[in-house]
Motif scaffolding. Structure first.
Motif, PDB file in Angstrom:
ATOM      1  N   GLY A 274       0.760  -1.280   0.220  1.00  0.00           N
ATOM      2  CA  GLY A 274       0.086  -0.078  -0.016  1.00  0.00           C
ATOM      3  C   GLY A 274       0.861   1.254  -0.021  1.00  0.00           C
ATOM      4  O   GLY A 274       0.509   2.433  -0.717  1.00  0.00           O
ATOM      5  N   ARG A 275       2.075   1.280   0.796  1.00  0.00           N
ATOM      6  CA  ARG A 275       2.748   2.576   0.680  1.00  0.00           C
ATOM      7  C   ARG A 275       3.319   2.828  -0.561  1.00  0.00           C
ATOM      8  O   ARG A 275       3.497   4.019  -1.054  1.00  0.00           O
ATOM      9  CB  ARG A 275       3.880   2.325   1.686  1.00  0.00           C
ATOM     10  CG  ARG A 275       4.626   3.599   2.130  1.00  0.00           C
ATOM     11  CD  ARG A 275       5.623   3.325   3.012  1.00  0.00           C
ATOM     12  NE  ARG A 275       6.863   2.471   2.656  1.00  0.00           N
ATOM     13  CZ  ARG A 275       7.874   2.233   3.620  1.00  0.00           C
ATOM     14  NH1 ARG A 275       7.920   2.763   4.866  1.00  0.00           N
ATOM     15  NH2 ARG A 275       8.779   1.155   3.353  1.00  0.00           N
ATOM     16  N   MET A 277       1.978   1.969  -3.507  1.00  0.00           N
ATOM     17  CA  MET A 277       0.835   2.415  -4.380  1.00  0.00           C
ATOM     18  C   MET A 277       0.442   3.971  -3.843  1.00  0.00           C
ATOM     19  O   MET A 277       0.108   4.625  -5.001  1.00  0.00           O
ATOM     20  CB  MET A 277      -0.311   1.543  -4.309  1.00  0.00           C
ATOM     21  CG  MET A 277      -0.063   0.070  -4.449  1.00  0.00           C
ATOM     22  SD  MET A 277      -1.505  -1.002  -4.135  1.00  0.00           S
ATOM     23  CE  MET A 277      -2.851  -0.099  -5.419  1.00  0.00           C
ATOM     24  N   PHE A 278       0.575   4.307  -2.786  1.00  0.00           N
ATOM     25  CA  PHE A 278       0.507   5.531  -2.234  1.00  0.00           C
ATOM     26  C   PHE A 278       1.394   6.675  -2.806  1.00  0.00           C
ATOM     27  O   PHE A 278       0.929   7.673  -3.571  1.00  0.00           O
ATOM     28  CB  PHE A 278       0.333   5.643  -0.858  1.00  0.00           C
ATOM     29  CG  PHE A 278      -0.070   6.987  -0.166  1.00  0.00           C
ATOM     30  CD1 PHE A 278      -1.211   7.567  -0.209  1.00  0.00           C
ATOM     31  CD2 PHE A 278       0.864   7.625   0.216  1.00  0.00           C
ATOM     32  CE1 PHE A 278      -1.499   9.083  -0.022  1.00  0.00           C
ATOM     33  CE2 PHE A 278       0.634   8.949   0.683  1.00  0.00           C
ATOM     34  CZ  PHE A 278      -0.593   9.665   0.901  1.00  0.00           C
ATOM     35  N   ARG A 279       2.569   6.246  -2.774  1.00  0.00           N
ATOM     36  CA  ARG A 279       3.879   6.872  -3.104  1.00  0.00           C
ATOM     37  C   ARG A 279       3.472   7.311  -4.858  1.00  0.00           C
ATOM     38  O   ARG A 279       3.904   8.267  -5.422  1.00  0.00           O
ATOM     39  CB  ARG A 279       5.181   6.477  -2.857  1.00  0.00           C
ATOM     40  CG  ARG A 279       5.313   6.779  -1.356  1.00  0.00           C
ATOM     41  CD  ARG A 279       6.734   6.222  -0.950  1.00  0.00           C
ATOM     42  NE  ARG A 279       7.898   6.825  -1.818  1.00  0.00           N
ATOM     43  CZ  ARG A 279       8.309   7.905  -1.370  1.00  0.00           C
ATOM     44  NH1 ARG A 279       7.920   8.455  -0.629  1.00  0.00           N
ATOM     45  NH2 ARG A 279       9.353   8.585  -2.173  1.00  0.00           N
ATOM     46  N   ALA A 281       0.621   7.048  -6.628  1.00  0.00           N
ATOM     47  CA  ALA A 281      -0.286   7.882  -6.976  1.00  0.00           C
ATOM     48  C   ALA A 281       0.079   9.178  -6.458  1.00  0.00           C
ATOM     49  O   ALA A 281      -0.252  10.252  -7.370  1.00  0.00           O
ATOM     50  CB  ALA A 281      -1.519   7.366  -6.052  1.00  0.00           C
ATOM     51  N   LEU A 282       0.906   9.771  -5.574  1.00  0.00           N
ATOM     52  CA  LEU A 282       1.296  10.733  -5.169  1.00  0.00           C
ATOM     53  C   LEU A 282       2.189  11.368  -6.246  1.00  0.00           C
ATOM     54  O   LEU A 282       2.139  12.655  -6.626  1.00  0.00           O
ATOM     55  CB  LEU A 282       1.736  10.972  -3.706  1.00  0.00           C
ATOM     56  CG  LEU A 282       1.093  11.252  -2.587  1.00  0.00           C
ATOM     57  CD1 LEU A 282       1.860  11.300  -1.425  1.00  0.00           C
ATOM     58  CD2 LEU A 282      -0.121  12.052  -2.548  1.00  0.00           C
TER      59      LEU A 282
END
Length: 891
Positions: A274-275, A277-279, A281-282
Motif C-alpha cells: 500500500g505504501r 501504491m500511495f507514493r 499515486a502522489l
C-alpha cells in the motif's frame, strides 16, 4: 542545402551551433517582449492627463517589462558563454576578448538593475492619486539605464564578431580549421578479442529470463570470462543486479542463495504494498498538478495581455447579452493587417525566391537570407494570427451559444464559472485531473494490448477504444480545456475592468512560478525518481557478513564511474539508452533517436558515422555536471532510464505513442530524464572538476540547482521537438533503438557475443533481431549472417531449438588485410525441445507463455520462476551443444 548545416559539415561543432541557437532564441524572446510593450506604452502616451485610463496599460507594461528584463539578462549571459566558448577556437587575443565580453555582460546586468529600480518607482507612481498620467519614464534614470544597456549590447556584439570565424578572418587574417571531424573513434574496439554478453529489454519478463541465463553462464564460467555485460531495459535490471552483488558475493543469485530468495519477494517491484501504491499515486498527482499550474500561468499571462490589447483596439467590446467582435474597428484594416502581416512577409519571401529563379540565378547568400526571413516570420506569424484572429472568433462563437435568461445562464457564463476559483473552478480542475488519470490508465492498457488479436465484437470495440480513440480523446480534452480557459480569461480581461486591475493575480502567478522553479524541476516532477527508487530497492542488494541479503541503501550514491567498473576480474557493466532527437541533419526519417551509452569510462552518444566526434564525455566529469550531488548518473538511474519505455518521446516507436504524447506529458506519465548534452563542455580537461573550499562549493551547488531542466523541456516532450543541438537531451529506453543490445555489442568489436533475447516478438518473426541486423548494417557497415530458421515453430507443435549461431563481419579498416569477424550466439525465449515438467504445465495454464505482455509488470512467484527456469534451460541447451561449447572454450 536541405539536411546540411554547420554541424553536419564540421564547420562548427554541435556545441557551437547549439550555443548560438540558444543565444539567438533568448534574444528573440527578449525582442518579442519588447514589441509586446509598444502598444501599452502607446496607450499610456495617448491617455496623457487621465490617470485612470493609463494605469492598466502602464502597469501591464511594467509586468511585461519584468519578463523582458529576465530575458535580456539571460541573453547577455548566454552571449558571454558563447564568447567564452569561441575563445577556445580563436587564435589571437583570446583573454582580451573574453575580458571585454565580461565587461559587456556586467554592463547589461547593471542596466537590468537600473531597470528594476525604474519599474518599482513607476509602479508606485501609477498607484498615487495625482490625477495625472505617468509617462513610463523617470528622467535621467531612464536615459542612464538605456545608455548602459546599449553600451553593454554593443560590447557583446563586437566580442561575438571578433571571436567568430568570420571575425578572425576579417580582423586578423586567420582562417580557422574546421573544428569538428567525423573520424571513427579509436576506442570502438575496446572489447576486441573478448566475449560480450547482451541482455535484451522486456521489463520483468526479460529480467526473469536473463536471470536464469546469467546463472547458467556464471556456472559455466562464461560470465566471469566476459569483458562486458550490456543491459537494455529489463535486461539491464538483472545485468546491474549481478554486477553490483559481485562486490560482496562471488556467486550472485545462485540457487538457494538469500538474494535469490529476496528477489522472489520483489516480483511486484513497482507497486509492492500500500505504501508504494500511495507514493506512486502522489508522484503522478504531484507532477500533474504542477504541469496544469504551469499551463494555467501561461494561459493567464497570454489572456491578460491579449484581452487588454483586443479591448484597446476596440476589436472586442462588451454588449448587453454577448461579447461584440468588430474585425475592422473605425473601418480600418490595421488590425487585420497586423494579424496576418508576418504571414504575408513569409509568403512574399517565397514568391520573391520563385520569381528571381525564373529570370536569373539567385546567389546562395541571398537565398539563405530570404529563407531565413521566411522561416522566422512563419514561425511567429502563425501564433500571432491564431491569437489575434482565432481568439476573437472563438469568443464570438461562444457568444452565440444558447441561454440568456436569469434562471438559465448562458453557456459562456457557465464556462467562465468553470475557470473561476470562487465558483466551480476548483471542482472543474479536480474533475479534469480525474478524467485525465482515467484516460491515462485506458491508454496504458491499450498500449499493452496493441497488436494482439481480439476475439469477439465487444473485445474488438474495447481494443479500438483503448488503442485508437482514447489517445486522441485525451489530447483533445487537454486542448479543448486550454482553449476554453484562454477564451474565457481573454474575454474577461477584454470586457471587465476589474479583471484588468486585479494586480494581486500577477503576484500570485509569480509566486507560484517561483515556487515551482525553486522546489522542483522537469526531472523531479516525472515518475523517474519513483521508478528509480523501486528498481534500486528490488534489484540492487548486498550480502552481509552474517549471510543476509539486504537492499543497498537507496541514498548511497552508486556513481556509475565507480560501480560499473569490472569487479573481481569479471565484466564491466554497460547500460544502453537512447537520446531522443528529431534533427533531419543527423537521424533518418522516423528514427528520432541516437544511442546513448552508460559506460564507466566514457558516457554519451555513439551513433553512426554521420555524427561528428565529441559525443562522449569522461563519466566522472559528466556526473558532476549532471548534478552537483552526483545523483543523476548512477547505476539505479541508468537502470531506470534504460527501462523508461513509458515516455512522451520514444525514439523509433514514436509513431505508436505520438497520439498520446501530449496526454503523457501533461499527465506526468514520464520516465525519461533530461541529461546534459555530452557534445557540450566536451574538452580534454575536466569541464566540472571537483571544487574545494566553501565558496566554490556553494557557487557550484547554486548553479547546479538553477540549471535543472524546467517547463521549456516539458514543452519539448509534449510537442516532440528535441534537438541534438540543445543543451540538454531526453534519454529514454534503450529498446527504442535496439532492444537486444546487439548493435552496441558489435560496435565494441568482440570476438564473441552471447545475446539473451526475451523480446516480445510475434511468434516466428524475430522482429528485434531483424531490426538489429539492419541497424548494424546501416549505422556501422557490419554484415550479419544468421539464420533463425531452427527457432521457427511453423506448423510443428514446437520449435526444434531456442538458439542459433551467426557471424558478423566488420568493414575493413585502413591497414587491415582481413575483415574482423564476431561470432554471435543467440538464445531466444521460445518454447523449444522438451522442457521440465513444471514448465510444461505452466505453459499449458498460460497460453501467452513465454510472450507475456510487457505492460504487465506484476508477477507472482510462479511467473517469475517459470521465466527464470526457461532462461536457464534454453541457455543450457545452447552451451551444451558440442560445437558451441568448443567455440566458447577457444576464446
Amino acid at each position: 542545402m536541405l539536411g546540411e548545416s554547420d554541424g553536419t559539415t564540421g564547420n562548427a561543432t554541435i556545441e557551437q551551433v547549439g550555443r548560438r541557437r540558444t543565444f539567438t532564441t533568448t534574444l528573440q524572446l527578449a525582442l518579442i517582449l519588447a514589441v509586446v510593450q509598444w502598444p501599452m506604452r502607446a496607450a499610456v502616451h495617448d491617455a496623457a492627463g487621465s490617470a485612470i485610463a493609463c494605469e492598466v496599460p502602464g502597469r501591464l507594461s511594467l509586468l511585461v517589462d519584468a519578463m523582458f528584463i529576465m530575458a535580456y539578462v539571460y541573453a547577455a549571459f548566454r552571449a558571454y558563454k558563447y564568447v567564452k566558448f569561441l575563445t577556445r577556437q580563436s587564435l589571437l587575443n583570446r583573454e582580451s576578448w573574453l575580458g571585454i565580453a565580461t565587461i559587456g555582460s556586467w554592463l547589461v546586468f547593471g542596466a537590468a538593475g537600473l531597470d528594476v529600480v525604474e519599474d518599482v518607482r513607476l509602479w508606485s507612481e501609477f498607484g498615487a492619486s495625482t490625477g495625472a498620467c505617468t509617462d513610463l519614464s523617470t528622467g535621467w534614470l531612464t536615459w542612464l539605464m538605456r545608455a548602459v544597456a546599449l553600451a553593454g549590447a554593443l560590447v557583446l556584439a563586437v566580442s561575438l564578431f571578433a571571436t567568430s570565424r568570420l571575425g578572425q578572418r576579417k580582423l586578423y587574417g586567420v582562417r580557422l580549421d574546421p573544428p569538428a571531424t567525423f573520424k571513427r573513434p579509436t576506442d570502438d574496439g575496446k572489447d576486441s578479442g573478448r566475449l560480450v554478453i547482451a541482455c535484451s529489454g522486456g521489463g520483468i519478463r526479460s529480467a526473469s529470463f536473463c536471470l536464469g541465463a546469467l546463472q547458467l553462464l556464471r556456472e559455466r564460467g562464461l560470465y566471469d570470462k566476459a569483458s562486458t555485460v550490456i543491459g537494455v531495459s529489463g535486461g539491464g535490471y538483472m545485468a546491474a543486479a549481478f554486477h553490483v552483488l559481485r562486490r560482496t558475493c562471488t556467486d550472485p543469485f545462485s540457487p538457494g542463495s538469500p538474494e535469490l530468495a529476496r528477489l522472489r519477494r520483489q516480483t511486484r517491484y513497482l507497486l509492492s504494498g500500500g505504501r508504494a501504491m500511495f507514493r506512486a499515486a502522489l508522484s503522478v498527482l504531484f507532477g500533474l498538478v504542477v504541469n496544469l499550474l504551469l499551463i494555467g500561468i501561461m494561459l493567464r499571462a497570454i489572456a491578460w495581455v491579449l484581452g487588454w490589447f483586443l479591448a484597446d483596439q476596440q476589436v472586442i467590446l462588451p454588449g448587453y447579452s454577448e461579447i461584440r467582435v468588430d474585425w475592422r474597428p473605425n473601418d480600418s484594416w490595421f488590425f487585420v493587417g497586423l494579424s496576418v502581416g508576418l504571414l504575408a512577409v513569409s509568403a512574399a519571401m517565397f514568391v520573391i525566391e520563385k520569381v528571381w529563379d525564373r529570370w536569373a540565378r539567385m546567389p546562395d547568400a541571398v537565398r539563405t537570407v530570404l529563407t531565413t526571413i521566411g522561416n522566422v516570420t512563419l514561425r511567429y506569424g502563425v501564433p500571432v494570427a491564431v491569437l489575434l484572429l482565432g481568439v476573437p472568433g472563438g469568443l464570438y462563437l461562444l457568444g452565440k451559444l444558447p441561454g440568456d435568461s436569469s434562471d438559465q445562464p448562458s453557456l459562456p457564463s457557465a464556462l467562465l464559472a468553470l475557470v473561476d476559483p470562487t465558483k466551480q473552478g476548483l471542482a472543474a480542475f479536480s474533475t479534469l485531473v480525474v478524467v485525465l488519470i482515467g484516460l491515462g490508465k485506458a491508454v496504458w492498457n491499450g498500449l499493452a494490448v496493441e497488436g494482439k488479436s481480439a476475439p469477439g465484437m465487444r473485445a474488438r470495440l474495447l481494443a479500438f477504444a483503448r488503442t485508437k480513440l482514447a489517445p486522441w480523446v485525451g489530447s483533445a480534452i487537454i486542448i479543448v480545456a486550454a482553449v476554453i480557459v484562454l477564451l474565457r480569461w481573454t474575454g474577461g480581461y477584454a470586457t471587465d475592468r476589474s479583471y484588468q486591475e486585479d494586480w494581486n493575480v500577477a503576484l500570485v502567478l509569480a509566486a507560484i512560478a517561483l515556487a515551482i522553479k525553486v522546489l522542483t524541476d522537469a526531472n523531479r516532477t516525472s515518475l523517474h525518481s519513483f521508478y528509480r527508487e523501486r528498481l534500486s530497492r528490488a534489484f540492487l542488494v548486498t550480502r552481509k557478513d552474517n549471510g543476509a541479503a539486504v537492499a543497498l541503501d537507496y541514498h548511497l550514491r552508486l556513481r556509475y564511474s565507480e560501480w560499473a567498473k569490472p569487479v573481481n576480474g569479471g565484466p564491466q557493466l554497460v547500460i544502453a539508452g537512447v537520446a531522443n532527437v528529431d534533427d533531419p541533419d543527423f537521424v533518418p526519417t522516423e528514427r528520432d533517436c541516437v544511442p546513448f551509452i552508460f559506460d564507466a569510462k566514457q558516457i554519451g552518444i555513439v551513433g553512426d558515422r554521420s555524427l561528428p566526434d565529441g559525443g562522449r564525455r569522461t563519466t566522472d566529469d559528466y556526473e558532476r555536471e549532471a548534478d552537483v550531488l552526483k545523483r543523476e548518473v548512477t547505476v539505479p538511474a541508468a537502470m531506470a532510464i534504460s527501462g523508461a519505455a513509458l515516455s512522451p518521446l520514444t525514439g523509433r516507436v514514436n509513431g505508436r505513442t505520438r497520439p498520446v504524447r501530449l496526454l503523457l506529458a501533461v499527465l506526468n506519465a514520464r520516465l525519461g530524464v533530461w541529461l546534459p548534452n555530452p557534445y557540450w563542455n566536451n574538452r580534454a580537461e575536466p569541464a566540472f572538476p571537483e571544487q574545494h573550499g566553501f565558496v566554490p562549493k556553494v557557487r557550484r551547488y547554486i548553479g547546479s540547482v538553477i540549471d535543472k531542466p524546467g517547463p521549456y523541456r516539458l514543452l519539448h516532450e509534449a510537442v516532440g521537438s528535441p534537438s541534438m543541438y540543445e543543451r540538454r537531451i531526453y534519454v529514454t529506453d534503450g529498446g527504442h533503438y535496439d532492444n537486444l543490445g546487439l548493435v552496441e555489442a558489435l560496435r565494441r568489436k568482440p570476438a564473441q557475443v552471447i545475446v539473451i533475447d526475451a523480446s516480445n516478438d510475434a511468434e516466428d518473426r524475430f522482429t528485434a533481431l531483424a531490426e538489429a541486423i539492419a541497424t548494424a548494417r546501416m549505422d556501422h557497415g557490419i554484415q550479419i549472417d544468421i539464420d533463425p530458421a531452427p527457432m521457427i515453430r511453423g506448423s510443428k507443435p514446437r520449435a526444434d531449438r531456442a538458439w542459433t549461431y551467426g557471424i558478423a563481419t566488420h568493414p575493413l579498416k585502413d591497414g587491415e588485410e582481413k575483415q574482423y569477424k564476431t561470432e554471435i550466439f543467440f538464445v531466444k525465449a521460445v518454447l523449444a525441445g522438451q522442457l521440465g515438467w513444471d514448465l510444461e504445465q505452466y505453459a499449458v495454464e498460460h497460453s501467452d507463455f513465454p510472450r507475456r505482455t510487457t505492460g504487465d509488470q506484476f508477477y507472482d512467484e510462479w511467473d517469475f520462476e517459470a521465466y527464470r527456469a526457461l532462461g536457464y534451460a534454453l541457455t543450457q541447451s545452447l552451451t551444451d551443444h558440442h560445437r558451441v561449447a568448443a567455440r566458447l572454450a577457444d576464446l
